[in-house]
Design an enzyme around this catalytic site. Structure first.
Site, PDB file in Angstrom:
ATOM      1  N   SER A  40     -25.421   0.266  70.192  1.00 40.67           N
ATOM      2  CA  SER A  40     -25.844   1.508  70.851  1.00 40.67           C
ATOM      3  C   SER A  40     -27.354   1.665  70.948  1.00 40.67           C
ATOM      4  O   SER A  40     -27.837   2.409  71.793  1.00 40.67           O
ATOM      5  CB  SER A  40     -25.278   2.709  70.106  1.00 40.67           C
ATOM      6  OG  SER A  40     -25.637   2.637  68.739  1.00 40.67           O
ATOM      7  N   ASP A 330     -29.068  12.227  68.156  1.00 41.34           N
ATOM      8  CA  ASP A 330     -27.814  12.630  67.520  1.00 41.34           C
ATOM      9  C   ASP A 330     -27.758  12.041  66.119  1.00 41.34           C
ATOM     10  O   ASP A 330     -28.783  11.582  65.599  1.00 41.34           O
ATOM     11  CB  ASP A 330     -26.601  12.273  68.393  1.00 41.34           C
ATOM     12  CG  ASP A 330     -26.335  10.774  68.468  1.00 41.34           C
ATOM     13  OD1 ASP A 330     -26.985   9.994  67.742  1.00 41.34           O
ATOM     14  OD2 ASP A 330     -25.462  10.371  69.265  1.00 41.34           O
ATOM     15  N   HIS A 333     -28.711   8.062  66.427  1.00 41.21           N
ATOM     16  CA  HIS A 333     -29.506   7.377  67.451  1.00 41.21           C
ATOM     17  C   HIS A 333     -30.865   8.020  67.697  1.00 41.21           C
ATOM     18  O   HIS A 333     -30.988   9.243  67.692  1.00 41.21           O
ATOM     19  CB  HIS A 333     -28.695   7.334  68.753  1.00 41.21           C
ATOM     20  CG  HIS A 333     -27.370   6.669  68.575  1.00 41.21           C
ATOM     21  ND1 HIS A 333     -26.201   7.380  68.446  1.00 41.21           N
ATOM     22  CD2 HIS A 333     -27.046   5.365  68.435  1.00 41.21           C
ATOM     23  CE1 HIS A 333     -25.203   6.536  68.254  1.00 41.21           C
ATOM     24  NE2 HIS A 333     -25.684   5.308  68.243  1.00 41.21           N
TER      25      HIS A 333
END
Ligand SMILES: *[C@@H]1O[C@H](CO)[C@@H](O)[C@H](O)[C@H]1NC(C)=O
Ligand SMILES: *[C@@H]1O[C@H](CO)[C@@H](O)[C@H](O)[C@H]1NC(C)=O
Ligand SMILES: *[C@@H]1O[C@H](CO)[C@@H](O)[C@H](O)[C@H]1NC(C)=O
Ligand SMILES: *[C@@H]1O[C@H](CO)[C@@H](O)[C@H](O)[C@H]1NC(C)=O
Ligand SMILES: *[C@@H]1O[C@H](CO)[C@@H](O)[C@H](O)[C@H]1NC(C)=O
Length: 366
Positions: A40, A330, A333
């Site tokens: 990610s 978040d 991340h």
């Protein structure tokens, strides 16, 4: 049909211009493509196109609010690290392989295979991600297309000049914690054996890319897992020093010791192999000394409950007032501003952050 014919004709024209003359207006002279692999931290939307879970997708608001003004699938308020690297390398934005835009420019500038949640091990979030092996399989298909369309020699030139960047490993180590938040941290044991599996699988994919012609590899190491708001919340550690001592970060450090050793070994073994390792672990700790330990978007302690966007089982979430005061967007991340900081380090810092080269040196090395 006509449109397909027209498509192939324009494709042929692009490719023949390229083959006929390196200095053609279609491409810069010293053309360096960027191929992106991993999780990610680097995913720009591949998971939008697979049957993943919302935990591993970010294609809903408020993701994307800062730069793109719509959710792209990036786990950020805006851009992620590879977007900045492409910019520094004067490349266009590198698209997600599975996106319809992925094929733009026929991968001539590279393409992004990264998938949120992916690990080096096939078992990590199996069925919900494109694991690293599958990403490299996609890459070998792209490589085959280059050979068919450009001929062996031009394809080889493109692939050997290209840069291959990776963010991988964090999910292999982090997922055993995430799947079992309440019961505390239990990692597969013995730890070193687990790290050897991860490193062994990374080694195998590097060799596969090398065999396709790849020579220049850039890695970020694994972050201090317990410092991420999600894990912080789970473990309820309250200080930076406490977060450093935890088990998840300890296995990250084992990985981070093994990674450069492995790459150094490959450099001796594989002719022309060059690499860069960026100390993401150290850089993240350094950055966290200043702004908030809290995520910008989420709920609960540290806003670490992974509820950002309200689509992961918890509908209510908070959003901070100034995203630029946060390292984390978040629970797991970086914000765009933090990603830009990391990208700058990867691109141009020496010694303290990058070994043995930075990405800028790799890009300009032929
Ligand atoms: C391309 O690379 C070669 C070899 O490193 C160098 O001599 C030349 O100046 C470069 N050209 C451009 C336009 O960057
Ligand atoms: C998508 O994944 C879910 C959960 O694993 C599964 O129940 C569902 O059948 C899958 N759908 C498709 C189309 O594969
Ligand atoms: C989850 O917690 C249970 C109970 O403590 C433990 O037996 C199990 O090994 C844990 N699983 C993982 C993947 O950590
Ligand atoms: C790759 O990981 C698997 C587990 O997914 C492991 O069985 C295998 O030994 C690893 N390969 C290497 C070369 O370490
Ligand atoms: C950590 O846990 C303690 C005891 O359960 C609780 O009082 C405290 O509020 C928690 N801290 C955070 C930041 O959640």
């Amino acid at each position: 049909s006509m449109s397909i014919l027209a498509f192939y004709l324009s494709y042929f024209i692009l490719i023949s211009n390229y083959s006929l003359s390196q200095s053609s207006i279609c491409l810069p002279k010293n053309h360096t493509a960027l191929f992106i692999f991993g999780d990610s931290l680097f995913d720009v939307g591949n998971n939008n196109y697979i049957n993943s879970s919302t935990f591993l997708q970010a294609n809903f608001p408020p993701y994307g609010e800062t730069f793109f003004n719509y959710p792209t699938g990036r786990f950020s308020d805006g851009r992620v690290i590879p977007d900045f690297i492409a910019e520094y390398a004067t490349l266009p934005l590198i698209q997600a392989y599975l996106s319809p835009a992925g094929f733009q420019d026929h991968y001539i500038y590279g393409v992004n295979f990264a998938s949120a949640g992916a690990g080096a091990l096939v078992e990590t979030n199996q069925g919900l991600v494109i694991d690293l092996k599958a990403q490299v399989k996609y890459f070998t298909e792209v490589s085959k297309q280059f050979r068919q369309k450009l001929g062996d020699e031009e394809a080889k030139k493109l692939l050997s000049r290209a840069i291959y960047i990776f963010s991988i490993g964090g999910n292999d180590y982090g997922t055993p914690f995430l799947t079992n938040l309440t019961s505390g941290a239990v990692l597969p044991c013995p730890q070193q054996k687990f790290v050897d599996y991860v490193i062994g699988n990374i080694t195998a994919v590097i060799k596969e890319i090398y065999n396709e012609g790849g020579r220049k590899f850039g890695f970020v190491n694994v972050g201090p897992l317990n410092c991420f708001p999600l894990l912080r919340m789970a473990i309820n550690s309250t200080s930076l020093s406490a977060c450093l001592e935890e088990e998840a970060s300890a296995i990250a450090r084992l990985h981070n010791n093994a990674l450069p050793k492995m790459l150094h070994g490959l450099e001796k073994q594989l002719k022309g192999f060059k690499y860069s390792v960026t100390d993401f672990y150290g850089a993240l700790i350094e950055l966290m000394k200043y702004p908030s330990k809290y995520a910008c978007c989420g709920g609960g302690p540290y806003r670490g409950d992974n509820s950002c966007g309200g689509k992961r089982g918890i509908e209510e979430y908070e959003l901070c007032n100034n995203v630029n005061n946060n390292v984390f967007f978040d629970s797991l991340h970086p914000t765009e501003i933090a990603a830009e900081h990391f990208a700058k380090l990867m691109w141009s810092r020496n010694g303290d952050v990058n070994e043995p080269y930075n990405l800028k040196e790799l890009f300009h090395y032929f």
